[in-house]
Design a protein around this motif. Structure first.
Motif, PDB file in Angstrom:
ATOM      1  N   ALA A  69     -16.953   8.086  24.042  1.00  0.00           N
ATOM      2  CA  ALA A  69     -17.916   9.189  23.919  1.00  0.00           C
ATOM      3  C   ALA A  69     -19.283   8.673  23.454  1.00  0.00           C
ATOM      4  O   ALA A  69     -20.328   9.050  23.987  1.00  0.00           O
ATOM      5  N   ALA A  74     -21.699  11.551  24.612  1.00  0.00           N
ATOM      6  CA  ALA A  74     -20.872  12.759  24.536  1.00  0.00           C
ATOM      7  C   ALA A  74     -20.576  13.089  23.080  1.00  0.00           C
ATOM      8  O   ALA A  74     -20.593  12.216  22.211  1.00  0.00           O
ATOM      9  N   GLU A  75     -20.285  14.336  22.824  1.00  0.00           N
ATOM     10  CA  GLU A  75     -19.882  14.762  21.501  1.00  0.00           C
ATOM     11  C   GLU A  75     -18.494  14.187  21.184  1.00  0.00           C
ATOM     12  O   GLU A  75     -17.614  14.185  22.051  1.00  0.00           O
ATOM     13  N   HIS A  78     -14.529  15.194  22.548  1.00  0.00           N
ATOM     14  CA  HIS A  78     -14.601  15.865  23.848  1.00  0.00           C
ATOM     15  C   HIS A  78     -14.381  14.938  25.036  1.00  0.00           C
ATOM     16  O   HIS A  78     -14.722  15.280  26.163  1.00  0.00           O
ATOM     17  N   VAL A  79     -13.826  13.762  24.763  1.00  0.00           N
ATOM     18  CA  VAL A  79     -13.472  12.827  25.836  1.00  0.00           C
ATOM     19  C   VAL A  79     -12.027  12.421  25.614  1.00  0.00           C
ATOM     20  O   VAL A  79     -11.613  12.172  24.477  1.00  0.00           O
ATOM     21  N   VAL A 196     -24.419  12.564  28.571  1.00  0.00           N
ATOM     22  CA  VAL A 196     -23.805  13.740  29.200  1.00  0.00           C
ATOM     23  C   VAL A 196     -24.098  15.014  28.423  1.00  0.00           C
ATOM     24  O   VAL A 196     -24.266  16.075  29.024  1.00  0.00           O
ATOM     25  N   ALA A 197     -24.179  14.907  27.103  1.00  0.00           N
ATOM     26  CA  ALA A 197     -24.463  16.109  26.307  1.00  0.00           C
ATOM     27  C   ALA A 197     -25.910  16.553  26.523  1.00  0.00           C
ATOM     28  O   ALA A 197     -26.166  17.694  26.913  1.00  0.00           O
ATOM     29  N   TYR A 223     -14.577  13.987  30.364  1.00  0.00           N
ATOM     30  CA  TYR A 223     -15.365  14.726  29.370  1.00  0.00           C
ATOM     31  C   TYR A 223     -15.466  16.165  29.849  1.00  0.00           C
ATOM     32  O   TYR A 223     -15.728  16.413  31.031  1.00  0.00           O
ATOM     33  N   ALA A 225     -17.582  19.594  28.607  1.00  0.00           N
ATOM     34  CA  ALA A 225     -18.590  20.068  27.658  1.00  0.00           C
ATOM     35  C   ALA A 225     -17.951  21.029  26.654  1.00  0.00           C
ATOM     36  O   ALA A 225     -17.098  21.837  27.021  1.00  0.00           O
TER      37      ALA A 225
END
Lengths: 397, 397
Positions: A69, A74-75, A78-79, A196-197, A223, A225
């Motif tokens: 992540a 990414a957060e 969340h992966v 991605v976020a 991932y 969201a």
């Protein structure tokens, strides 16, 4: 600042080889041997079934997901890891389509990796009801998105040309049209500064055996969201994505958040190798990787163009539109690549005419760029590829 | 005659442990360490990308499939490795349903492994159009098959009770009703005398980490009967199932025969461990395994019933209806299993009340059966499970 001399020393790189194919299969981290050995001996061997709890095998897909992540913006939480990239594409697509029930078109581009298109096509056939996959050339994607588009499904960096899409802009375009966006990060994760976020991707998927160096067949990741994490419905509803897998209920209830995107038993041996590979990333800033990647690819483009007028650049010169590979076109591309490989410069060939060279700053520096350029110049100047043994097609992934 | 003393010597079995959980995760073959090490060092490390051809990674799913084919009575060339078992269930089911287009019911039983039911349920949701999963108790399956049944989807050996379905009879019943039959061999492959070809199964799927001893997360396999091999259409249409994966065509064309059931990149490191595990099977006749398994489970049932009247047998006494595991019911099953594990007898617990013991003749003999019976008798006679530390639920696969 990331110490690329230090990261380079963490890989096994065979003597006499300039490895410009880390975009297809990353090299082996030195610690992977001991890490996998430990997994086999101390975990599988001695813990047997209790390894699922005691060695933490069951939680590895989420733990590794968190490590990845960070590298894709990414957060945390969340992966999750699992399956192959093709399966993860299918999974993301099936979930996304269900979230836009009144539309029937998956929009993609002709430069997308064929397996993504094949999986989408297979899903459309299974769904019936008028679902279709529409592909346009990469440069026409933005204008092709319209109110019929259910899902925009793109690979950020083109596997042949190295062209990079503008994820935030295309995602915004999709959202403005009422569509969702799925990004395949196969040639992005570990190679470019993916966010991605910040880019508002709805789903993203990727693999670990390229720039992340997890070894052949390393598992994929997905991932979702946070805004969709508890509403996305998994079509591949396997037991490890169940709310309570070990209750063995008859009915499927999706697990919390990203956990629902798990399907079956994780590949624990592969994950041990991935774990060793991700250790290398602990000391690495992805912004440094991106900056170094652009320096290397700039220098490589300049070096090859200076000496080899017959090679036509297929990769954008514009930094914003470039991933971490450089590709050239030549009608004899296959034979040229064989001649290069015979001289220790390992890139790969992609039909019909693409010579592809990947640049992974973790183990490739300016000295390799210069040396590779010299070999390419020698091969091109002497037409050294024009030999029967180089002209027979083999099969290289 | 198979030499079970010899096969036993090929496994790492920790001191002080009687391992009756090979039906969940097989123990480590001694040669797996060196085989995986060789893959990591000589193949991945030194061959890098060329390993796909030079080390034969690309062809391993079919080669391993052939080694497994022999163990499940399948025709050579009709089994291929890949993905997880849940994914393979989905794949078989999607293909089978398409072959019976005028029917909408998947028939299964309530004893099926939940993930199979979840995957079927997820596929029905994706398909819409009235597709449904219908489950009946295992003993009612034969009578429930009718002219609405599209596909009969069963696990041959029940993961909780060890009850074995009559594959040839139920398959014949399905065929007579115009339905197809998919068999999940999770608890059969390497454990019983399976004959998918003689039993006329249309599809079969299974995993390699139980009785085949491939290690945690070993890949699954799929069998498609030769009569369907070139017509079954894969819903999970990944690039490695394409007729020419390295042509990178935009359009999907299914490959020849079983190759079309491949999806994405195979897990090469896991396959190295599987390869070592399958070596052990080279000297083994599955009929010997079956005969020995019945001796062991008979003796275990007799031994436990003699000493432990409170344990209720959940496994059929009839040989024809028994796999290679023995299960007992007890309301305190979870705590009892914890007490057994603390004393070195490793079985596992399945909700709500099942104590499960797997018998793998490759490494379990009559001495282990006797010793396990003695420990179980001691635990039951002294109510040794009735302690706080055994009563807390953990998570074991």
């Amino acid at each position: 600042m990331t110490d690329f001399e230090a990261t380079r020393a963490m890989f096994h790189l065979p003597e006499g080889v300039i490895y410009l194919d880390g975009n297809s299969l990353g090299p082996r981290p030195l610690t992977a041997l001991a890490r996998v050995q430990r997994m086999l001996a101390d975990e599988w061997g001695d813990m047997l079934i209790t390894g699922w709890n005691r060695a933490g095998w069951m939680d590895q897909p989420a733990r590794m997901g968190d490590r990845i992540a960070r590298l894709i913006g990414a957060e945390a939480g969340h992966v999750v890891l699992g399956d192959t990239l093709s399966i993860k594409v299918y999974q993301a697509l099936a979930s996304a389509l269900e979230m836009v029930p009144d539309r029937r078109v998956i929009m993609s581009d002709t430069g997308n990796f064929p397996s993504d298109l094949y999986m989408a096509d297979g899903l459309c056939r299974t769904l019936g009801q008028g679902y279709t996959l529409r592909t346009v050339p990469p440069e026409e994607v933005a204008d092709a998105i319209d109110e019929t588009t259910a899902v925009l499904m793109l690979t950020e960096v083109d596997y042949r040309t190295g062209r990079r899409h503008d994820m935030p802009a295309l995602t915004a375009r999709a959202h403005a049209a009422g569509a969702l966006a799925i990004w395949d990060l196969a040639h992005s994760a570990g190679a470019t500064d993916v966010h991605v976020a910040d880019g508002h991707a709805d789903f993203a998927v990727g693999c670990t055996y390229k720039y992340l160096n997890a070894g052949p067949g390393g598992p994929a990741f997905i991932y979702v969201a946070p805004r969709h994490a508890d509403s996305a419905r998994p079509a591949l509803s396997g037991w490890l994505g169940h709310e309570a897998p070990f209750a063995f209920d008859q009915d499927y209830r999706p697990g919390t958040g990203i956990e629902r995107m798990r399907v079956g038993t994780p590949p624990v041996i592969q994950i041990a190798a991935l774990d060793a590979a991700l250790d290398i990333w602990d000391g690495v800033a992805i912004t440094d990787v991106r900056a170094r990647s652009l320096e290397l690819t700039d220098a490589f483009i300049a070096g090859v163009e200076r000496a080899c007028p017959d090679l036509e650049l297929a990769t954008p010169r514009d930094h914003a539109a470039r991933g971490s590979q450089v590709s050239f076109r030549h009608p004899d591309g296959y034979a040229i690549m064989q001649a290069l490989i015979a001289r220790g410069v390992i890139g790969d060939f992609r039909a019909p005419d693409i010579l592809r060279f990947g640049f992974t700053p973790l183990f490739i520096g300016m000295a390799e760029v210069d040396a590779a350029c010299a070999v390419i110049a020698e091969v091109m100047a002497g037409r050294l590829w024009d030999r029967p043994e180089y002209l027979t097609r083999g099969r290289v992934t």
